[in-house]
Design an enzyme around this catalytic site. Structure first.
Site, PDB file in Angstrom:
ATOM      1  N   ASP A  19       0.848  -0.966  -0.036  1.00 53.65           N
ATOM      2  CA  ASP A  19       0.084   0.166  -0.007  1.00 53.65           C
ATOM      3  C   ASP A  19       0.991   1.095  -0.313  1.00 53.65           C
ATOM      4  O   ASP A  19       1.461   1.513   0.937  1.00 53.65           O
ATOM      5  CB  ASP A  19      -0.854  -0.073   1.242  1.00 53.65           C
ATOM      6  CG  ASP A  19      -1.865   1.131   1.298  1.00 53.65           C
ATOM      7  OD1 ASP A  19      -2.226   1.608   0.013  1.00 53.65           O
ATOM      8  OD2 ASP A  19      -1.940   1.525   2.632  1.00 53.65           O
TER       9      ASP A  19
ATOM     10  N   ASP B 124      -2.323   0.935   7.447  1.00 54.59           N
ATOM     11  CA  ASP B 124      -1.463   0.725   6.246  1.00 54.59           C
ATOM     12  C   ASP B 124      -1.309  -0.586   6.032  1.00 54.59           C
ATOM     13  O   ASP B 124      -1.084  -1.256   4.715  1.00 54.59           O
ATOM     14  CB  ASP B 124      -0.317   1.854   6.194  1.00 54.59           C
ATOM     15  CG  ASP B 124      -0.928   3.174   6.293  1.00 54.59           C
ATOM     16  OD1 ASP B 124      -1.493   3.503   5.516  1.00 54.59           O
ATOM     17  OD2 ASP B 124      -0.531   3.813   7.207  1.00 54.59           O
TER      18      ASP B 124
ATOM     19  N   GLU C 244      -1.544  -1.542  -5.141  1.00 53.89           N
ATOM     20  CA  GLU C 244      -2.639  -0.560  -5.169  1.00 53.89           C
ATOM     21  C   GLU C 244      -2.487   0.279  -6.426  1.00 53.89           C
ATOM     22  O   GLU C 244      -1.622   0.896  -6.602  1.00 53.89           O
ATOM     23  CB  GLU C 244      -3.029   0.117  -4.021  1.00 53.89           C
ATOM     24  CG  GLU C 244      -4.511   0.805  -4.090  1.00 53.89           C
ATOM     25  CD  GLU C 244      -4.984   1.554  -3.006  1.00 53.89           C
ATOM     26  OE1 GLU C 244      -6.072   1.469  -2.951  1.00 53.89           O
ATOM     27  OE2 GLU C 244      -4.160   2.099  -2.478  1.00 53.89           O
TER      28      GLU C 244
END
Length: 180
Positions: free
Chosen positions: A7, A138, A66
């Protein structure tokens, strides 16, 4: 085989490692790379070094990250894109294939709701992976990305308009990595 989920962020980059050699993905490790300093180039170097160390320690066979999302703040979006690019280049330089997933697709795959918030993702990751406690937000997002990739490998993730995209390229407990 292990999947490393990332992430990306210019200040905090979450990471999570899942073992997918069994039918049910198994938690290996997760944490955050926390960068220091105001100079973006130095923070990107810290992200690269941190991901390089994770690849060396865990030896993932695949890397999931992502995709870029639209942001109202152009400066933040650019910094996020640079952090993301740094992570992708690191994986590619280490010969680890990279797959990308949209934020909405990750939330849908993990919670059943493409509009879920970070707290819902944390709760589902904790439950699905059988963790004793919730990982930092996160790190939970990174585990969600890895879990989405694990499901995509089995054909369990719907490839809709926000479907995953693949690019060619070659411990236990969460922790923070602070580059020296």
């Amino acid at each position: 085989m292990l999947i490393l989920g990332i992430d990306p962020g210019s200040r905090i980059t979450g990471w999570g490692v899942l073992d997918v050699t069994t039918p049910k993905p198994r938690y290996v490790a997760s944490g955050c790379i926390r960068t220091r300093g105001e100079d973006l180039a130095q923070r990107l170097a810290q992200i690269y070094a941190g991901i390089g160390e994770l690849i060396a320690v865990h030896g993932p066979g695949e890397f999931a990250i992502e995709q870029v999302f639209l942001s109202k703040n152009a400066d933040s979006a650019l910094k996020l894109g640079q952090a993301r690019g740094t992570a992708i280049v690191c994986a590619a330089n280490h010969g680890v294939p990279v797959s990308e997933y949209a934020a909405r697709q990750i939330k849908q795959a993990v919670t059943g709701n493409g509009g879920a918030d970070k707290g819902q993702v944390q709760q589902m990751i904790t439950a699905v992976l059988g963790l004793d406690g919730a990982p930092q937000a996160d790190a939970a997002d990174a585990l969600a990305i890895a879990l989405t990739h694990a499901h995509a490998r089995l054909g369990l993730v719907q490839q809709g308009s926000y479907g995953g995209r693949r690019r060619a390229g070659r411990g236990s407990g969460w922790r923070d990595y602070r580059p020296s």
